[in-house]
Scaffold this active site. Structure first.
Site, short mmCIF file in Angstrom:
data_model
loop_
_atom_site.label_atom_id
_atom_site.label_comp_id
_atom_site.label_asym_id
_atom_site.label_seq_id
_atom_site.Cartn_x
_atom_site.Cartn_y
_atom_site.Cartn_z
N HIS A 13 33.04 130.65 100.11
CA HIS A 13 33.98 130.59 99.33
C HIS A 13 35.02 131.70 98.71
CE1 HIS A 13 32.80 126.03 99.88
NE2 HIS A 13 33.73 125.70 100.09
N GLU A 85 27.66 128.78 94.28
CA GLU A 85 27.19 129.99 94.77
C GLU A 85 27.23 131.13 94.07
OE1 GLU A 85 30.68 129.09 98.70
OE2 GLU A 85 31.36 129.96 97.50
N ARG A 173 49.82 112.87 78.33
CA ARG A 173 51.21 113.58 78.33
C ARG A 173 52.26 112.58 79.43
NH1 ARG A 173 48.76 118.89 78.77
NH2 ARG A 173 49.92 120.56 76.88
N ARG A 228 49.12 119.58 70.31
CA ARG A 228 49.60 118.61 71.14
C ARG A 228 50.30 117.14 69.80
NH1 ARG A 228 48.37 116.70 75.35
NH2 ARG A 228 49.56 115.66 74.91
N1 URA Z 1 45.39 124.35 79.39
C1 URA Z 1 45.40 122.35 79.30
O1 URA Z 1 44.73 121.94 80.61
N2 URA Z 1 45.92 121.77 79.64
C2 URA Z 1 47.00 122.52 78.00
O2 URA Z 1 47.03 121.66 76.89
C3 URA Z 1 46.64 123.68 77.63
C4 URA Z 1 45.82 124.69 78.56
#
Ligand code: URA
Length: 262
Positions: A13, A85, A173, A228
């Site tokens: 890989h 790996e 989200r 967030r």
């Molecule tokens: N990466 C993630 O997984 N979530 C985010 O909100 C920003 C970057």
């Protein structure tokens, strides 16, 4: 029994052999293949090694030793494949260098987060250890990153990540294609906040559990590109540029200290 590769055996890989790594025992692991060259050149003189699937690799010189910079792509499965790996090629210390979304009010865009543990909201790590086994970072590597960030006066936070297999529902989200988040995941953002977790990302839990299962060492440092508590969106490129300048700086200085001590 540790199953090391022959000197010139190319791993399926990552497209690398032990010979190509020239004795490297440290690897920096960004998710994004596009970040590898910049990161490698930030830590020392560097040369391109290979680009295979999501695994792009450069080799850098740091304090007279070789350091591999290899992307992992996104999510647990490709992290675990990369670790399998790279461990066979002799890498013993893995440092994830990624991006993340903060879930605490006091953690700002552009800040750096050093994760000392992770919630195992992934699937891959359960293939390596039972789900009640903790995902914890290596103390020496983590302390080196945290002390360096402190010394360089870079805004940083040390704490727990929530590592999710998905960017949308797992990180609660709602700005997704359907807007639907299944019952089991609704309300989880609030719960992780209440429990003091700092951030969401998609790789750290797998990295910590797999490295521990191998008897190897792992740490994780991320730049905050989404906040967030304010928005579900990822911030504009200037935020990424600031975060990236900061995590490159911390990782580079910490690596020099760690390798000088060896
Ligand atoms: N990466 C993630 O997984 N979530 C985010 O909100 C920003 C970057």
């Amino acid at each position: 029994m540790k199953n090391y590769a022959e000197q010139n055996e190319i791993m399926y890989h990552v497209g690398l052999s032990r010979e190509m790594l020239q004795g490297a025992e440290y690897a920096l692991l960004p998710g994004d293949p596009g970040r590898v060259e910049m990161l490698a050149k930030a830590i020392g003189p560097a040369q391109f090694l290979a680009a295979h699937r999501e695994y792009t690799s450069w080799l850098a010189d740091v304090e007279g030793k070789k350091v591999l910079v290899c992307s992992t792509g996104m999510g647990g499965p490709s992290v675990a494949i990369g670790l399998e790996e790279l461990a066979r090629l002799g890498i013993k210390n893995f440092i994830r260098v990624g991006t993340t979304g903060s879930i605490q009010e006091h953690v700002n865009l552009g800040d750096v987060i050093i994760n000392n543990a992770a919630v195992r909201l992934d699937g891959t790590s359960a293939h390596y250890a039972p789900v009640n086994f903790p995902a914890v970072a290596d103390l020496k590597l983590t302390n080196a990153l945290a002390y360096t960030a402190e010394e360089l006066e870079i805004p940083h936070h040390v704490g727990i990540s929530v590592s999710s297999d998905t960017f949308w529902p797992g990180q609660e989200r709602y700005d997704s294609f359907t807007g639907y988040v299944c019952n089991a995941l609704r309300g989880t953002l609030k719960e992780w906040q209440q429990l003091g977790a700092l951030n969401y990302e998609m790789e750290t839990a797998t990295l910590f559990v797999v490295a521990q299962a191998f008897g190897l060492h792992a740490a994780s440092i991320c730049g905050v590109v989404a906040k967030r508590t304010e928005s579900e969106s990822v911030a504009p490129p200037d935020v990424y540029a600031l975060a990236s300048e900061r995590f490159c700086n911390v990782v580079s200085h910490a690596l020099h200290v760690l390798l000088r001590e060896e």
